[in-house]
Design an enzyme around this catalytic site. Structure first.
Site, PDB file in Angstrom:
ATOM      1  N   SER A  67       0.833  -1.208   0.000  1.00 40.26           N
ATOM      2  CA  SER A  67       0.000   0.000   0.000  1.00 40.26           C
ATOM      3  C   SER A  67       0.866   1.257   0.000  1.00 40.26           C
ATOM      4  O   SER A  67       1.995   1.255   0.468  1.00 40.26           O
ATOM      5  CB  SER A  67      -0.910   0.024   1.228  1.00 40.26           C
ATOM      6  OG  SER A  67      -1.699  -1.136   1.284  1.00 40.26           O
TER       7      SER A  67
HETATM    8  N1  SAH Z   1      -0.541  -4.970   4.070  1.00 37.28           N
HETATM    9  C1  SAH Z   1       0.144  -5.283   2.841  1.00 37.28           C
HETATM   10  C2  SAH Z   1      -0.697  -4.873   1.643  1.00 37.28           C
HETATM   11  C3  SAH Z   1      -0.866  -6.011   0.715  1.00 37.28           C
HETATM   12  S1  SAH Z   1      -2.130  -5.843  -0.493  1.00 37.28           S
HETATM   13  C4  SAH Z   1       1.530  -4.677   2.813  1.00 37.28           C
HETATM   14  O1  SAH Z   1       1.901  -3.944   3.759  1.00 37.28           O
HETATM   15  O2  SAH Z   1       2.280  -4.940   1.882  1.00 37.28           O
HETATM   16  C5  SAH Z   1      -3.404  -6.845   0.204  1.00 37.28           C
HETATM   17  C6  SAH Z   1      -3.084  -8.304   0.410  1.00 37.28           C
HETATM   18  O3  SAH Z   1      -4.299  -8.945   0.808  1.00 37.28           O
HETATM   19  C7  SAH Z   1      -2.607  -9.055  -0.816  1.00 37.28           C
HETATM   20  O4  SAH Z   1      -1.360  -9.616  -0.555  1.00 37.28           O
HETATM   21  C8  SAH Z   1      -3.677 -10.143  -1.019  1.00 37.28           C
HETATM   22  O5  SAH Z   1      -3.144 -11.374  -1.481  1.00 37.28           O
HETATM   23  C9  SAH Z   1      -4.249 -10.283   0.379  1.00 37.28           C
HETATM   24  N2  SAH Z   1      -5.590 -10.863   0.468  1.00 37.28           N
HETATM   25  C10 SAH Z   1      -6.657 -10.699  -0.359  1.00 37.28           C
HETATM   26  N3  SAH Z   1      -7.718 -11.386   0.098  1.00 37.28           N
HETATM   27  C11 SAH Z   1      -7.311 -12.016   1.247  1.00 37.28           C
HETATM   28  C12 SAH Z   1      -7.948 -12.873   2.189  1.00 37.28           C
HETATM   29  N4  SAH Z   1      -9.228 -13.255   2.064  1.00 37.28           N
HETATM   30  N5  SAH Z   1      -7.231 -13.317   3.251  1.00 37.28           N
HETATM   31  C13 SAH Z   1      -5.933 -12.963   3.408  1.00 37.28           C
HETATM   32  N6  SAH Z   1      -5.276 -12.151   2.544  1.00 37.28           N
HETATM   33  C14 SAH Z   1      -5.961 -11.678   1.487  1.00 37.28           C
END
Ligand code: SAH
Length: 220
Positions: A67
């Protein structure tokens, strides 16, 4: 390389990033201090290392993104993290958000649906000495084993608020979650009092989709 050396790299870029976030109205000093310390460049793909401190989301593989720093700041501030707060993160991704929470003194639990991303996030968190409890799975149903949580942060966008996440909040706990359609979402900041919920909305964000039982339906 030692943690000190890693922190020494990009120090002025990191300071600029934090000043920009501060100028946009983020006030939580403990959060700003954590963002000044955590080496964001270790959480991005090597190809993008030179852009790690830009205020933008960047690809981390599996079509997912780390993000934007301002978004991380707004979400984390809304969580009202205190030392010792028990926080559940849904969507570990790169591990950067989890590192910020751990640096702020929270006890962090995090769930990621892609094992490839989780493995690399775990390596980074371990290398930096952050103790974070993580698992691979569908975070839309929460993690009941360790509930209740003082805060739950969902870093991917959902069509609606998953009920299990509300159920797993402690009294006085806060859920921060982007809600909307696939293209744009608003951040919902939901505070639980006894069994009532108080919602505040922060407009205009864009996240990757939350895919799972209580999120968007997808494959893989
Ligand atoms: N907090 C992260 C942002 C990653 S983007 C950072 O600091 O880099 C959001 C993430 O949510 C992605 O990696 C995606 O694979 C994950 N995601 C999507 N749906 C999900 C679910 N149901 N359970 C767990 N992770 C999920």
């Amino acid at each position: 390389m030692s943690e000190l050396l890693q922190n020494g790299r990009f120090k002025s870029e990191r300071k600029e990033m934090v000043e920009l976030i501060r100028s946009r109205g983020v006030k939580d000093e403990n959060l700003l201090k954590a963002m000044l310390k955590v080496p964001r460049h270790l959480f991005v793909n090597e190809l993008f290392i030179g852009r790690a401190y830009e205020d933008s989301a960047l690809p981390i593989g599996m079509s997912q993104t780390i993000s934007q720093p301002y978004t991380v700041a707004v979400m984390t501030e809304a969580l009202e993290v205190k030392k010792g707060s028990k926080i559940l993160e849904i969507g570990t991704g790169s591990g950067y958000q989890a590192a910020i929470l751990a640096e702020m003194g929270a006890k962090v639990y995090t769930i990621e649906r892609y094992v490839e991303l989780l493995n690399s996030a775990r390596k980074n968190l371990e290398k930096l000495g952050y103790q974070v409890v993580s698992k691979c799975g569908d975070g839309t149903i929460g993690w009941s084993e360790f509930a209740p949580y003082d805060g739950i942060i969902v870093t991917a966008a959902a069509p609606d608020v998953p009920q299990p996440l509300l159920d797993q909040l402690a009294d006085g706990g806060i859920l921060v979650i982007p809600i909307g359609d696939i293209d744009t979402q608003n951040l919902h900041v939901i505070k639980k009092f006894k069994d009532k919920f108080d919602t505040r909305v922060i407009f205009g964000f864009r996240f990757v989709p939350l895919i799972g039982k209580m999120g968007w339906q997808g494959n893989g």
